[in-house]
Design an enzyme around this catalytic site. Sequence first.
Site, PDB file in Angstrom:
ATOM      1  N   THR A   1     -16.443   8.606  -2.921  1.00  0.00           N
ATOM      2  CA  THR A   1     -16.681   9.073  -1.557  1.00  0.00           C
ATOM      3  C   THR A   1     -17.808   8.232  -0.985  1.00  0.00           C
ATOM      4  O   THR A   1     -18.730   7.857  -1.714  1.00  0.00           O
ATOM      5  CB  THR A   1     -17.057  10.568  -1.518  1.00  0.00           C
ATOM      6  N   HIS A   2     -17.734   7.927   0.289  1.00  0.00           N
ATOM      7  CA  HIS A   2     -18.704   7.021   0.921  1.00  0.00           C
ATOM      8  C   HIS A   2     -18.722   5.656   0.235  1.00  0.00           C
ATOM      9  O   HIS A   2     -19.748   4.958   0.251  1.00  0.00           O
ATOM     10  CB  HIS A   2     -20.124   7.623   0.908  1.00  0.00           C
TER      11      HIS A   2
ATOM     12  N   PRO B   1      28.563  -2.781  41.680  1.00  0.00           N
ATOM     13  CA  PRO B   1      27.455  -2.379  40.795  1.00  0.00           C
ATOM     14  C   PRO B   1      26.810  -1.053  41.183  1.00  0.00           C
ATOM     15  O   PRO B   1      26.417  -0.282  40.296  1.00  0.00           O
ATOM     16  CB  PRO B   1      26.458  -3.540  40.913  1.00  0.00           C
TER      17      PRO B   1
ATOM     18  N   SER C   1      -4.463 -19.052  -1.973  1.00  0.00           N
ATOM     19  CA  SER C   1      -5.451 -19.958  -1.418  1.00  0.00           C
ATOM     20  C   SER C   1      -4.950 -21.388  -1.473  1.00  0.00           C
ATOM     21  O   SER C   1      -4.272 -21.793  -2.422  1.00  0.00           O
ATOM     22  CB  SER C   1      -6.770 -19.847  -2.188  1.00  0.00           C
TER      23      SER C   1
ATOM     24  N   LYS D   1      -5.579 -18.174  -7.284  1.00  0.00           N
ATOM     25  CA  LYS D   1      -5.964 -16.999  -6.513  1.00  0.00           C
ATOM     26  C   LYS D   1      -4.716 -16.311  -5.948  1.00  0.00           C
ATOM     27  O   LYS D   1      -3.828 -16.963  -5.409  1.00  0.00           O
ATOM     28  CB  LYS D   1      -6.895 -17.383  -5.374  1.00  0.00           C
TER      29      LYS D   1
ATOM     30  N   GLU E   1      -2.198  -6.483   3.610  1.00  0.00           N
ATOM     31  CA  GLU E   1      -2.804  -7.091   4.795  1.00  0.00           C
ATOM     32  C   GLU E   1      -1.818  -7.130   5.956  1.00  0.00           C
ATOM     33  O   GLU E   1      -2.177  -6.853   7.112  1.00  0.00           O
ATOM     34  CB  GLU E   1      -3.288  -8.500   4.459  1.00  0.00           C
TER      35      GLU E   1
END
Length: 476
Positions: free
Chosen positions: A191-192, A134, A322, A328, A335
């Site tokens: 925005t924001h 080896p 769900s 749903k 995600e």
Amino acid sequence: MEEMVSEAFRIEKDSLGEMRVPTDALWGASTQRAVENFPISDLRFPRGFIAALGMIKKAAAETNMELGLLDAEIGRAIVAAADEVIAGELDRHFVVDIFQTGSGTSTNMNANEVIANRASQLLGAEIGSKRVHPNDHVNMGQSSNDVIPTAMQVAACVAMQEKLIPELAKLRSALAEKAELFDDIVKSGRTHLMDATPVRLGQEFSGFAAQIAQGMRRVKEALEDLAELPLGGTAVGTGINTHPEFARRAIDRISTMTGVTFREAENHFERQSTRDTVVYAHGALNTVAVSLTKIANDIRWLASGPRAGLAEITLPATQPGSSIMPGKVNPVIPEAVTMVAAQVMGNHTTITIGGLGSYFELNVMMPIMAYALLQSTELLANASRVFVDKCVEGIEANRERIRELLEGNLMLATALAPAIGYDTAASIAKQAYAEGKTAREVARERGVLPESELAELLDPRPMTEPGIRGGFGAGG
């Protein structure tokens, strides 16, 4: 009892003495010590890293034969055994935990012993006979200190070139196609998280596509940096016990095997005493993760609802959302993408701390850095593919909902400011909000401009392009 042991184990020796090794194991004493020393996790080096080790050992054997340093019969057996490692046929014999010696010496010896024993078998000798040695044969001209960093760079470059960049290219293309498809749809900018002047839905998606294109550029730049390999530096970067031509010739062979253009390090001390190249490369992956988070979050916000949210776009329904709420449907793909991004960002912390584990002539946190780098590359590639196939390609625009929200956007009054002044435009927006009306309705009631001019200024489509309409200096 002694008979049971002899049936299950064989005796192997290394510089520290004898070790009992499972009879059918291709590894030897050094690997067995590591197995017993590091029973820490179930994490092992991934397939790409093991394949890279096989490539290095194959290239080394071929080069050493070419240089007249390695017996041809032994060398050919090593090459044949290394080919089996590359193909994944011997993966079950790579048994050392990721959490081990920081140089990865245990895993390098695992590879050396597996290849040596398999090569010995191919030559008709018994496992453990060391017909092929080896260290003397398989590890000729090498050290764990240049093999392990080389393997992590080779594996990462291959994964980036063959998996990550192509999947990012598909994602960029899918987003660009949506940008073109949605280019005529004018909607409320935000925005924001608050209403802002209009943009086109296609412009938003073009921004997403550009983010991925920039991410691809950064990954390619990182790949170019990673392609500079430390092989040939041996123990501390000086190249002791290796032929001066070994590194260049072996690296050329690795390039041929992988299709990636690798080159020898300009400075072996930099490449072995640090893992800055890995920190830099993972920085590109971390940036891609941040980009994917922004894109995935924007898409799920735009799809929120379907009645009480924005609902400007609809995502493909992939599964019930769900266990208690009938009907749903959740944005499960975005995600999943954001969770991948979170893992990659966590890996970046690991990589950064690993990079700090560089002391004098060697980094001693290489195994975990290799694991994190390769995991991030694979996760980003897979997440990009799923994002395209299960989400992006099926996105649809809800034109009626977009028009409804746009007409109620009080920031349309911004287009009136050049004609009637900022203060008057602001008072129109405030009054419209207080009375539940649109800016158009209040401006018409006040008679601030002729109807034709008002209609022209409040046409939202021109608001999505550069330009000033209505002139400055009008009354307040």
